[in-house]
Design a protein around this motif. Structure first.
Motif, PDB file in Angstrom:
ATOM      1  N   SER A  28       0.815  -1.220   0.000  1.00  0.00           N
ATOM      2  CA  SER A  28       0.000   0.000   0.000  1.00  0.00           C
ATOM      3  C   SER A  28       0.847   1.269   0.000  1.00  0.00           C
ATOM      4  CB  SER A  28      -0.957   0.007   1.196  1.00  0.00           C
ATOM      5  OG  SER A  28      -0.223  -0.048   2.397  1.00  0.00           O
ATOM      6  N   ASP A  29       2.077   1.184   0.491  1.00  0.00           N
ATOM      7  CA  ASP A  29       2.939   2.368   0.532  1.00  0.00           C
ATOM      8  C   ASP A  29       3.952   2.401  -0.611  1.00  0.00           C
ATOM      9  OD1 ASP A  29       4.423   0.215   1.458  1.00  0.00           O
ATOM     10  OD2 ASP A  29       5.450   1.382   3.008  1.00  0.00           O
ATOM     11  N   TRP A  30       3.786   1.535  -1.606  1.00  0.00           N
ATOM     12  CA  TRP A  30       4.687   1.508  -2.760  1.00  0.00           C
ATOM     13  C   TRP A  30       4.326   2.670  -3.670  1.00  0.00           C
ATOM     14  CZ3 TRP A  30       4.752  -2.598  -7.196  1.00  0.00           C
ATOM     15  CH2 TRP A  30       6.002  -2.588  -7.828  1.00  0.00           C
ATOM     16  N   ASP A  31       5.278   3.521  -3.962  1.00  0.00           N
ATOM     17  CA  ASP A  31       5.024   4.723  -4.763  1.00  0.00           C
ATOM     18  C   ASP A  31       5.011   4.362  -6.246  1.00  0.00           C
ATOM     19  OD1 ASP A  31       4.620   7.342  -5.515  1.00  0.00           O
ATOM     20  OD2 ASP A  31       6.718   7.940  -5.198  1.00  0.00           O
ATOM     21  N   VAL A  32       3.818   4.018  -6.741  1.00  0.00           N
ATOM     22  CA  VAL A  32       3.671   3.587  -8.125  1.00  0.00           C
ATOM     23  C   VAL A  32       2.526   4.332  -8.811  1.00  0.00           C
ATOM     24  CG1 VAL A  32       4.625   1.261  -7.807  1.00  0.00           C
ATOM     25  CG2 VAL A  32       2.188   1.642  -7.443  1.00  0.00           C
ATOM     26  N   ASP A  33       2.621   4.382 -10.125  1.00  0.00           N
ATOM     27  CA  ASP A  33       1.561   4.892 -10.978  1.00  0.00           C
ATOM     28  C   ASP A  33       1.100   3.697 -11.803  1.00  0.00           C
ATOM     29  OD1 ASP A  33      -0.190   6.363 -12.528  1.00  0.00           O
ATOM     30  OD2 ASP A  33       1.381   7.205 -13.802  1.00  0.00           O
ATOM     31  N   VAL A  34      -0.086   3.166 -11.499  1.00  0.00           N
ATOM     32  CA  VAL A  34      -0.567   1.929 -12.113  1.00  0.00           C
ATOM     33  C   VAL A  34      -1.419   2.222 -13.339  1.00  0.00           C
ATOM     34  CG1 VAL A  34      -1.838  -0.225 -11.733  1.00  0.00           C
ATOM     35  CG2 VAL A  34      -0.610   0.839  -9.827  1.00  0.00           C
ATOM     36  N   SER A  35      -1.094   1.538 -14.434  1.00  0.00           N
ATOM     37  CA  SER A  35      -1.917   1.547 -15.642  1.00  0.00           C
ATOM     38  C   SER A  35      -2.390   0.104 -15.858  1.00  0.00           C
ATOM     39  CB  SER A  35      -1.113   2.011 -16.854  1.00  0.00           C
ATOM     40  OG  SER A  35      -0.692   3.342 -16.689  1.00  0.00           O
ATOM     41  N   TYR A  36      -3.544  -0.020 -16.488  1.00  0.00           N
ATOM     42  CA  TYR A  36      -4.139  -1.341 -16.687  1.00  0.00           C
ATOM     43  C   TYR A  36      -4.313  -1.645 -18.164  1.00  0.00           C
ATOM     44  CZ  TYR A  36      -5.200  -0.859 -11.747  1.00  0.00           C
ATOM     45  OH  TYR A  36      -5.093  -0.676 -10.392  1.00  0.00           O
ATOM     46  N   ALA A  37      -4.097  -2.921 -18.508  1.00  0.00           N
ATOM     47  CA  ALA A  37      -4.307  -3.405 -19.872  1.00  0.00           C
ATOM     48  C   ALA A  37      -5.137  -4.672 -19.802  1.00  0.00           C
ATOM     49  CB  ALA A  37      -2.966  -3.693 -20.539  1.00  0.00           C
ATOM     50  N   SER A  38      -6.089  -4.798 -20.729  1.00  0.00           N
ATOM     51  CA  SER A  38      -6.931  -5.997 -20.739  1.00  0.00           C
ATOM     52  C   SER A  38      -6.473  -7.001 -21.793  1.00  0.00           C
ATOM     53  CB  SER A  38      -8.396  -5.621 -20.975  1.00  0.00           C
ATOM     54  OG  SER A  38      -8.538  -4.953 -22.208  1.00  0.00           O
ATOM     55  N   ASN A  39      -5.407  -6.665 -22.511  1.00  0.00           N
ATOM     56  CA  ASN A  39      -4.807  -7.626 -23.434  1.00  0.00           C
ATOM     57  C   ASN A  39      -3.358  -7.222 -23.689  1.00  0.00           C
ATOM     58  OD1 ASN A  39      -4.603  -5.860 -25.862  1.00  0.00           O
ATOM     59  ND2 ASN A  39      -6.842  -5.929 -25.792  1.00  0.00           N
ATOM     60  N   GLY A  40      -2.640  -8.090 -24.364  1.00  0.00           N
ATOM     61  CA  GLY A  40      -1.219  -7.857 -24.588  1.00  0.00           C
ATOM     62  C   GLY A  40      -0.919  -6.660 -25.459  1.00  0.00           C
ATOM     63  N   LEU A  91      -0.707 -14.655 -18.839  1.00  0.00           N
ATOM     64  CA  LEU A  91      -0.339 -15.358 -20.060  1.00  0.00           C
ATOM     65  C   LEU A  91      -1.503 -15.556 -21.016  1.00  0.00           C
ATOM     66  CD1 LEU A  91       2.076 -18.096 -18.661  1.00  0.00           C
ATOM     67  CD2 LEU A  91       2.657 -15.946 -19.814  1.00  0.00           C
ATOM     68  N   THR A  92      -2.693 -15.794 -20.470  1.00  0.00           N
ATOM     69  CA  THR A  92      -3.847 -16.115 -21.294  1.00  0.00           C
ATOM     70  C   THR A  92      -4.755 -14.900 -21.411  1.00  0.00           C
ATOM     71  OG1 THR A  92      -3.709 -18.373 -20.458  1.00  0.00           O
ATOM     72  CG2 THR A  92      -5.718 -17.763 -21.621  1.00  0.00           C
ATOM     73  N   MET A  93      -4.626 -14.208 -22.547  1.00  0.00           N
ATOM     74  CA  MET A  93      -5.443 -13.026 -22.815  1.00  0.00           C
ATOM     75  C   MET A  93      -5.857 -13.052 -24.278  1.00  0.00           C
ATOM     76  SD  MET A  93      -3.370  -9.961 -20.861  1.00  0.00           S
ATOM     77  CE  MET A  93      -1.785 -10.313 -21.612  1.00  0.00           C
ATOM     78  N   PRO A  94      -6.970 -12.390 -24.587  1.00  0.00           N
ATOM     79  CA  PRO A  94      -7.378 -12.315 -26.000  1.00  0.00           C
ATOM     80  C   PRO A  94      -6.501 -11.321 -26.772  1.00  0.00           C
ATOM     81  CG  PRO A  94      -8.874 -11.043 -24.637  1.00  0.00           C
ATOM     82  CD  PRO A  94      -7.920 -11.739 -23.708  1.00  0.00           C
ATOM     83  N   ASP A  95      -6.558 -11.404 -28.087  1.00  0.00           N
ATOM     84  CA  ASP A  95      -5.883 -10.485 -28.991  1.00  0.00           C
ATOM     85  C   ASP A  95      -4.374 -10.723 -29.037  1.00  0.00           C
ATOM     86  OD1 ASP A  95      -5.718  -8.465 -30.897  1.00  0.00           O
ATOM     87  OD2 ASP A  95      -5.440  -6.918 -29.395  1.00  0.00           O
TER      88      ASP A  95
END
Length: 122
Positions: free
Chosen positions: A24-36, A55-59
Motif C-alpha cells: 500500500s505504501d509503494w510509490d507507483v503509478d498503475v496503468s491497466y491493460a486488458s490484453n497484450g 499469459l492467457t489473454m485475447p488479442d
C-alpha cells in the motif's frame, strides 16, 4: 517520482486482486491493460518500468508480449502472473525474459519477496 507499472490481465477481478496485493505504501503509478496489445502500447508510452503480465489473454497473449519485448529489444521488468503453473510454462516465460513468476491467485506474500529481491521495493 512514482514508478510506472502496468497490470495486464483480461480479467477485471484479477487486475483488482493484483492491485490489492501490492504494498500500500509503494510509490507507483498503475496503468491497466486488458490484453497484450494494450500492455505493449502502455510500455511504448513509458508507463511500464514494471509489468505484471497474465499469459492467457485475447488479442495478444502474454507469451506474444514477451516475444515482442525480446524481439524489439524493449526493456521492462516483467513478472508473469498466471494460473498455468506447469514447469514448462514457467521455463518458457523465463527463457523469454520474464524475471519472476507468481501463481494465481495473487497474494501480498507472493509479491513482496520478489519486489524486495529485485530492489523494486525497500
Amino acid at each position: 517520482m512514482p514508478l510506472p507499472i502496468v497490470i495486464a490481465d483480461d480479467s477485471l477481478l484479477a487486475r483488482k486482486v493484483l492491485t490489492k496485493a501490492l504494498p500500500s505504501d509503494w510509490d507507483v503509478d498503475v496503468s491497466y491493460a486488458s490484453n497484450g496489445r494494450e500492455a505493449l502500447g502502455l510500455y511504448r508510452e513509458g508507463k511500464a518500468s514494471v509489468m505484471f503480465l497474465d499469459l492467457t489473454m485475447p488479442d495478444m497473449t502474454g507469451y506474444q508480449v514477451l516475444e515482442a519485448l525480446q524481439h524489439e529489444d524493449l526493456n521492462t521488468f516483467v513478472i508473469v502472473v498466471s494460473a498455468d503453473v506447469q514447469p514448462m510454462a514457467q521455463a518458457r516465460v523465463r527463457a523469454l525474459g520474464a524475471a519472476a513468476f507468481i501463481a494465481k491467485p495473487v497474494t501480498p506474500e507472493a509479491v513482496l519477496p520478489i519486489l524486495k529481491e529485485y530492489g523494486l521495493y525497500v
